[in-house]
Design a protein around this motif. Structure first.
Motif, PDB file in Angstrom:
ATOM      1  N   MET A   1      66.289  21.919 136.576  1.00  0.00           N
ATOM      2  CA  MET A   1      67.479  21.491 135.893  1.00  0.00           C
ATOM      3  C   MET A   1      67.504  21.974 134.286  1.00  0.00           C
ATOM      4  SD  MET A   1      69.386  20.124 138.297  1.00  0.00           S
ATOM      5  CE  MET A   1      69.302  19.407 139.922  1.00  0.00           C
ATOM      6  N   ASP A   2      66.148  21.405 133.698  1.00  0.00           N
ATOM      7  CA  ASP A   2      66.228  21.440 132.294  1.00  0.00           C
ATOM      8  C   ASP A   2      65.934  23.224 131.863  1.00  0.00           C
ATOM      9  OD1 ASP A   2      65.975  18.894 132.088  1.00  0.00           O
ATOM     10  OD2 ASP A   2      64.027  18.870 131.336  1.00  0.00           O
ATOM     11  N   ARG A   3      65.298  23.794 132.752  1.00  0.00           N
ATOM     12  CA  ARG A   3      64.876  25.256 132.240  1.00  0.00           C
ATOM     13  C   ARG A   3      65.483  26.253 132.942  1.00  0.00           C
ATOM     14  NH1 ARG A   3      60.062  26.459 134.608  1.00  0.00           N
ATOM     15  NH2 ARG A   3      59.710  28.008 132.941  1.00  0.00           N
ATOM     16  N   VAL A   4      66.430  25.997 134.047  1.00  0.00           N
ATOM     17  CA  VAL A   4      67.236  27.161 134.656  1.00  0.00           C
ATOM     18  C   VAL A   4      68.610  27.085 134.127  1.00  0.00           C
ATOM     19  CG1 VAL A   4      68.112  27.858 136.836  1.00  0.00           C
ATOM     20  CG2 VAL A   4      65.765  26.884 136.793  1.00  0.00           C
ATOM     21  N   LEU A   5      69.244  25.903 134.048  1.00  0.00           N
ATOM     22  CA  LEU A   5      70.727  25.857 133.492  1.00  0.00           C
ATOM     23  C   LEU A   5      70.847  25.990 132.192  1.00  0.00           C
ATOM     24  CD1 LEU A   5      71.547  22.722 136.174  1.00  0.00           C
ATOM     25  CD2 LEU A   5      71.652  25.232 136.508  1.00  0.00           C
ATOM     26  N   ILE A   6      70.352  27.112 131.700  1.00  0.00           N
ATOM     27  CA  ILE A   6      70.492  27.328 130.229  1.00  0.00           C
ATOM     28  C   ILE A   6      71.954  27.746 129.840  1.00  0.00           C
ATOM     29  CG2 ILE A   6      69.739  29.452 128.811  1.00  0.00           C
ATOM     30  CD1 ILE A   6      67.593  27.392 129.376  1.00  0.00           C
TER      31      ILE A   6
ATOM     32  N   ILE B   1      70.717  -6.472 142.833  1.00  0.00           N
ATOM     33  CA  ILE B   1      69.831  -6.104 141.544  1.00  0.00           C
ATOM     34  C   ILE B   1      69.973  -4.503 141.185  1.00  0.00           C
ATOM     35  CG2 ILE B   1      67.738  -6.261 142.220  1.00  0.00           C
ATOM     36  CD1 ILE B   1      67.265  -7.713 139.406  1.00  0.00           C
ATOM     37  N   SER B   2      69.669  -3.674 142.213  1.00  0.00           N
ATOM     38  CA  SER B   2      69.484  -2.181 142.199  1.00  0.00           C
ATOM     39  C   SER B   2      70.875  -1.467 141.969  1.00  0.00           C
ATOM     40  CB  SER B   2      68.740  -1.527 143.104  1.00  0.00           C
ATOM     41  OG  SER B   2      67.235  -2.174 143.185  1.00  0.00           O
ATOM     42  N   GLY B   3      72.017  -2.295 141.992  1.00  0.00           N
ATOM     43  CA  GLY B   3      73.218  -1.841 141.761  1.00  0.00           C
ATOM     44  C   GLY B   3      73.668  -0.622 142.883  1.00  0.00           C
ATOM     45  N   ASP B   4      74.945  -0.276 142.632  1.00  0.00           N
ATOM     46  CA  ASP B   4      75.608   0.670 143.676  1.00  0.00           C
ATOM     47  C   ASP B   4      74.770   2.039 143.422  1.00  0.00           C
ATOM     48  OD1 ASP B   4      78.529   0.998 145.047  1.00  0.00           O
ATOM     49  OD2 ASP B   4      77.276   2.788 144.708  1.00  0.00           O
ATOM     50  N   ILE B   5      74.328   2.711 144.479  1.00  0.00           N
ATOM     51  CA  ILE B   5      73.721   3.924 144.566  1.00  0.00           C
ATOM     52  C   ILE B   5      74.551   5.031 143.835  1.00  0.00           C
ATOM     53  CG2 ILE B   5      74.826   4.950 146.687  1.00  0.00           C
ATOM     54  CD1 ILE B   5      71.197   5.107 146.165  1.00  0.00           C
ATOM     55  N   ARG B   6      75.542   4.940 143.535  1.00  0.00           N
ATOM     56  CA  ARG B   6      76.687   5.723 142.927  1.00  0.00           C
ATOM     57  C   ARG B   6      76.232   5.742 141.562  1.00  0.00           C
ATOM     58  NH1 ARG B   6      82.861   6.535 145.467  1.00  0.00           N
ATOM     59  NH2 ARG B   6      82.187   6.855 147.529  1.00  0.00           N
ATOM     60  N   TYR B   7      76.134   4.734 140.979  1.00  0.00           N
ATOM     61  CA  TYR B   7      75.352   4.764 139.376  1.00  0.00           C
ATOM     62  C   TYR B   7      74.310   5.551 139.396  1.00  0.00           C
ATOM     63  CZ  TYR B   7      77.589  -0.248 139.639  1.00  0.00           C
ATOM     64  OH  TYR B   7      78.351  -1.320 139.691  1.00  0.00           O
ATOM     65  N   ILE B   8      73.478   5.697 140.127  1.00  0.00           N
ATOM     66  CA  ILE B   8      72.279   6.742 140.170  1.00  0.00           C
ATOM     67  C   ILE B   8      72.779   7.966 140.185  1.00  0.00           C
ATOM     68  CG2 ILE B   8      70.575   7.364 141.337  1.00  0.00           C
ATOM     69  CD1 ILE B   8      69.798   4.778 142.102  1.00  0.00           C
ATOM     70  N   LEU B   9      73.763   8.478 140.877  1.00  0.00           N
ATOM     71  CA  LEU B   9      74.421   9.747 141.070  1.00  0.00           C
ATOM     72  C   LEU B   9      74.836  10.081 139.768  1.00  0.00           C
ATOM     73  CD1 LEU B   9      75.513   9.278 144.724  1.00  0.00           C
ATOM     74  CD2 LEU B   9      73.765  10.897 143.840  1.00  0.00           C
ATOM     75  N   TRP B  10      75.567   9.420 138.765  1.00  0.00           N
ATOM     76  CA  TRP B  10      76.316   9.822 137.800  1.00  0.00           C
ATOM     77  C   TRP B  10      75.524  10.996 136.919  1.00  0.00           C
ATOM     78  CZ3 TRP B  10      81.019   9.760 135.499  1.00  0.00           C
ATOM     79  CH2 TRP B  10      81.075  10.062 134.333  1.00  0.00           C
ATOM     80  N   PRO B  11      74.315  10.510 136.429  1.00  0.00           N
ATOM     81  CA  PRO B  11      73.745  11.766 135.577  1.00  0.00           C
ATOM     82  C   PRO B  11      73.471  13.008 136.434  1.00  0.00           C
ATOM     83  CG  PRO B  11      72.394   9.452 135.468  1.00  0.00           C
ATOM     84  CD  PRO B  11      73.557   9.537 136.570  1.00  0.00           C
TER      85      PRO B  11
ATOM     86  N   TYR C   1      68.178  15.190 127.520  1.00  0.00           N
ATOM     87  CA  TYR C   1      68.316  16.498 128.329  1.00  0.00           C
ATOM     88  C   TYR C   1      69.156  16.061 129.485  1.00  0.00           C
ATOM     89  CZ  TYR C   1      64.705  19.434 126.163  1.00  0.00           C
ATOM     90  OH  TYR C   1      64.042  20.289 125.299  1.00  0.00           O
ATOM     91  N   TRP C   2      70.432  16.706 129.703  1.00  0.00           N
ATOM     92  CA  TRP C   2      71.277  16.512 130.879  1.00  0.00           C
ATOM     93  C   TRP C   2      71.147  15.118 131.413  1.00  0.00           C
ATOM     94  CZ3 TRP C   2      74.217  20.317 132.311  1.00  0.00           C
ATOM     95  CH2 TRP C   2      73.918  21.662 131.774  1.00  0.00           C
ATOM     96  N   PHE C   3      71.718  14.256 130.441  1.00  0.00           N
ATOM     97  CA  PHE C   3      71.987  13.020 130.799  1.00  0.00           C
ATOM     98  C   PHE C   3      70.776  11.946 131.004  1.00  0.00           C
ATOM     99  CE2 PHE C   3      76.890  12.372 131.692  1.00  0.00           C
ATOM    100  CZ  PHE C   3      77.058  13.182 130.736  1.00  0.00           C
ATOM    101  N   SER C   4      69.426  12.592 130.622  1.00  0.00           N
ATOM    102  CA  SER C   4      68.463  11.758 131.004  1.00  0.00           C
ATOM    103  C   SER C   4      67.184  12.237 130.089  1.00  0.00           C
ATOM    104  CB  SER C   4      68.118  12.112 132.528  1.00  0.00           C
ATOM    105  OG  SER C   4      66.908  11.576 132.873  1.00  0.00           O
ATOM    106  N   MET C   5      66.056  11.949 130.476  1.00  0.00           N
ATOM    107  CA  MET C   5      65.129  12.253 129.623  1.00  0.00           C
ATOM    108  C   MET C   5      64.552  13.624 130.043  1.00  0.00           C
ATOM    109  SD  MET C   5      62.217   9.870 131.138  1.00  0.00           S
ATOM    110  CE  MET C   5      63.280   8.421 131.722  1.00  0.00           C
ATOM    111  N   PRO C   6      63.700  14.528 128.990  1.00  0.00           N
ATOM    112  CA  PRO C   6      63.114  15.713 129.288  1.00  0.00           C
ATOM    113  C   PRO C   6      62.087  15.617 130.589  1.00  0.00           C
ATOM    114  CG  PRO C   6      62.995  15.520 127.054  1.00  0.00           C
ATOM    115  CD  PRO C   6      63.588  14.007 127.871  1.00  0.00           C
ATOM    116  N   ALA C   7      62.003  16.647 131.514  1.00  0.00           N
ATOM    117  CA  ALA C   7      61.243  16.537 132.929  1.00  0.00           C
ATOM    118  C   ALA C   7      59.511  16.029 132.599  1.00  0.00           C
ATOM    119  CB  ALA C   7      61.168  17.984 133.499  1.00  0.00           C
TER     120      ALA C   7
END
Lengths: 230, 230
Positions: free
Chosen positions: A117-122, A161-171, B105-111
């Motif tokens: 993601m970091d490198r391709v989505l320039i 405690i780990s919260g809704d799986i959707r929270y993780i999907l946001w970023p 980077y992209w709503f998170s830390m760099p890879a």
């Protein structure tokens, strides 16, 4: 349907893993439909996750003070990105659908995929300012996050405690794909395949194949904060 | 205060960058207080972000089907992790406070930093099952996420399309640090240093130094879903 192009970005070290099987099922089912399927097998490619000066071929715009976003944005425009990135960008450009297949690592994707993601989505390729979100440069594409978890389904609810799986999907879905203008299909989550029985794992693979049969009829999710947090 | 140990995990390619300055300010201020400060400069170390078989020295428990979590968990117990990981784990073990310094980077830390999390925080070292969250194995340590953004502060509110900045912090602070038992201090966020004036950047650096002066008196945040989503 025939003619559709799919890129599967796949991050697992072991072909025999459950993630490997999910990837294989997708390749088979989509090929059967007449889609043209490409796989970026990141570990097999030894894909580089680090965003460094090596991503720019030739001289820098400002070699006094290296700024990754600035340099890669300029390099993209003059065709001066490193060849592995150009290769991945071509695959993205051609694809109608991007599937990300990975095991959840620390509430996110493995570093090797984050590096993709970091490198391709320039900037200039995937988005520009202000061309982002609904006017992102990768409009008219679809994406789908398909992943496995260590924890059971019950561990990823609002109350736990780990919260809704959707929270993780946001970023991942909103912060990356939506930002680039890519529409997001509902995620495909296989909870805790590890402790499951062989029979249960088979059922999970069949469910994935089944979903793929009607995937092209699916409507994208409404990728705004309500979907994630309400 | 004198005797406290701090590990700064730092991810920026350019020493002259604003992130580089923030890191330097922290080293100076904390050293002045008598703390012992260690820096893991990930790009300078060419830190490996990919989780692979190379992280295990010697034979595998199951070489037929490679499972990264299983293999590294077992390798940790017998002292068979690769030396770069053992090195980082020692630094973590000794630290009272972990500071993560990076550009968002992209709503998170760099890879490269995600790779540090994926590879260093091994089962048996950082957590065990069920030893996680408040009973995680890195109890009695503090952490602090210090990062810069491209967007302005106003772009990260509940009402804006990019959402509250706290949504982004959930996987990092809660999903990683809290999971390992590490307490979380309020994040330190420098919004949009790039377009800011030299004067404004100086003020941001002074504010960081100022905060560090009384850091040891701070109470950790209440790291549960309410802090992030309510």
């Amino acid at each position: 349907p025939p003619g559709k192009k799919v890129l599967i970005v796949y991050a697992h070290q072991e072909p025999k893993s459950f993630n490997g099987s999910l990837k294989r099922v997708a390749v088979e089912e989509l090929s059967k439909q007449g889609c043209s399927v490409t796989v970026s097998d990141l570990y097999a490619m030894q894909f580089e996750p680090r965003a460094t000066r090596n991503d720019v071929v030739g001289c820098l715009y400002n070699s006094e003070e290296f700024d990754y976003a600035v340099e890669t944005g300029k390099a993209y425009k003059r065709g001066g990105l490193s060849s592995d990135l150009i290769e991945e960008q071509k695959k993205v450009q051609e694809a109608d659908l991007l599937i990300f297949q990975f095991p959840l690592y620390w509430f996110s994707m493995p570093a090797i995929m984050k590096g993709w993601m970091d490198r391709v989505l320039i900037q200039g390729f995937a988005y520009d300012l202000p061309k982002c979100y609904d006017s992102g440069l990768l409009k008219n594409k679809l994406s789908l996050f398909s992943f496995t978890t260590g924890g059971s389904k019950g561990m990823y609810t609002k109350e736990s405690i780990s919260g809704d799986i959707r929270y993780i999907l946001w970023p991942m879905q909103h912060g990356i794909m939506h930002f680039c203008g890519v529409k997001v299909l509902a995620p495909h989550i296989c909870y805790a395949p590890e402790p499951a029985s062989e029979e249960e794992r088979k059922e999970m693979l069949m469910a994935w194949a089944q979903r793929l049969k009607t995937l092209w009829k699916e409507e994208p999710i409404n990728c705004s904060s309500e979907w994630y947090f309400n």
